[in-house]
Design a protein around this motif. Sequence first.
Motif, short mmCIF file in Angstrom:
data_model
loop_
_atom_site.label_atom_id
_atom_site.label_comp_id
_atom_site.label_asym_id
_atom_site.label_seq_id
_atom_site.Cartn_x
_atom_site.Cartn_y
_atom_site.Cartn_z
N LEU A 232 18.08 51.89 9.36
CA LEU A 232 18.70 52.02 8.04
C LEU A 232 18.45 53.40 7.45
CD1 LEU A 232 17.81 48.50 6.60
CD2 LEU A 232 20.10 49.34 7.12
N ALA A 233 17.29 53.97 7.77
CA ALA A 233 16.95 55.30 7.27
C ALA A 233 17.61 56.41 8.08
CB ALA A 233 15.44 55.49 7.28
N GLY A 234 18.29 56.06 9.16
CA GLY A 234 18.97 57.05 9.98
C GLY A 234 18.07 57.81 10.92
N ILE A 235 16.90 57.23 11.25
CA ILE A 235 15.95 57.92 12.12
C ILE A 235 16.40 57.92 13.57
CG2 ILE A 235 13.60 57.77 13.08
CD1 ILE A 235 12.67 56.89 10.32
N GLY A 236 17.12 56.87 13.98
CA GLY A 236 17.55 56.80 15.37
C GLY A 236 18.42 55.58 15.62
N TYR A 237 18.48 55.17 16.90
CA TYR A 237 19.32 54.05 17.33
C TYR A 237 18.49 53.17 18.26
CZ TYR A 237 23.02 56.97 15.47
OH TYR A 237 23.79 57.73 14.62
N GLY A 244 19.20 39.24 14.56
CA GLY A 244 18.32 39.75 13.52
C GLY A 244 18.97 40.73 12.55
N ILE A 245 20.27 41.03 12.72
CA ILE A 245 20.90 42.05 11.89
C ILE A 245 22.18 41.54 11.21
CG2 ILE A 245 19.92 44.05 13.09
CD1 ILE A 245 22.47 44.17 14.76
N LYS A 246 22.27 40.25 11.02
CA LYS A 246 23.47 39.65 10.42
C LYS A 246 23.79 40.26 9.06
CE LYS A 246 25.29 35.25 8.69
NZ LYS A 246 24.99 33.80 8.45
N ASN A 250 27.00 42.62 7.92
CA ASN A 250 27.93 42.15 6.90
C ASN A 250 28.05 43.15 5.75
OD1 ASN A 250 28.55 39.81 8.27
ND2 ASN A 250 27.09 38.54 7.16
N GLN A 251 26.93 43.78 5.41
CA GLN A 251 26.92 44.74 4.31
C GLN A 251 27.32 46.14 4.76
OE1 GLN A 251 22.92 44.35 2.81
NE2 GLN A 251 23.19 42.18 2.34
#
Length: 309
Positions: A232-237, A244-246, A250-251
């Motif tokens: 979420l912070a854009g640190i990586g992938y 775990g990321i529903k 969605n958002q």
Amino acid sequence: MNYTLHQLQVFLKITQTKSITKAAEELHLTQPAVSIQLKNLQEQFEIPLTEIIGRKLHVTDFGKELAVAAEKILNEVHAINFKTLAHKGLLSGRLKLSVVSTGKYVMPYFLSGFLKQHAGVELVMDVTNKSKVLECLENNETDFALVSILPEHLKVSNVELMQNKLYLVGRELEGDGSRHHGIELFEKLPLIYREPGSGTRLTMERFISSNKISVGKKIELTSNEAVKQALLAGIGYSIMPLIGIKNELNQKDLKIIPVDGLPLITSWNLIWLHNKSFSPVAEAYLNYIQQEKSSIIQKHFDWVDKYKD
């Protein structure tokens, strides 16, 4: 002596966590409330139960002996409660589960209906990484374990619950346009890994190794939530379980990045030691899962199907 069962319960948790703060968290009490219970218990003994050395709490030898006795007393109290319910014709006892960390997004839905049906059942569920889950299972400290990779070194029986799909996830790539990527994309991205012993990490490493991918920048974090916050912070992938990321999908805070060879697909399995002797509670729970798993999946996990392979 006039100590209470609550004081013994609090003291036992302090000895297990070696911390008043952690004991308060696990008991869902305030830190001052735990400190007061410890103080009230200590006042009944002339010998110290704990001591503080360098701001760290240590349990004395006498405290350790009392903790052993406290655990026996509390177990006997639980047994009395369970026997009372059993005489009423109600299913009672402890159901012990050990669950891999990502499994916390799955397991509660396969428990809630059973626990509502049987109010006399007490749930004890440990959520940790795959290595510790299997260690707990091997030591016969749990009735069932939830894993996404079946162990090779243990003889187990299992019930497959549902698929576990893992995708490359992160913030949207600049100029991405939702296009499909080749596996060479992995060599250009900072990749975030789970800690050694994690089933998600093992699945990710097998994919990278089998495709001979040369990883550039590599980051290691020790929980699924930590990985998600880093994304979420854009640190990586990272390659992450869809389950775990529903909310983040969605958002539109995170995005699945289409890449050749993904998703990786494993299965959530409820496992137990082969030839294990079940308690009445464990046997009832296994029967419940075998009968109800399809309806549970349909009710709570039908959203997974909208993410096509």
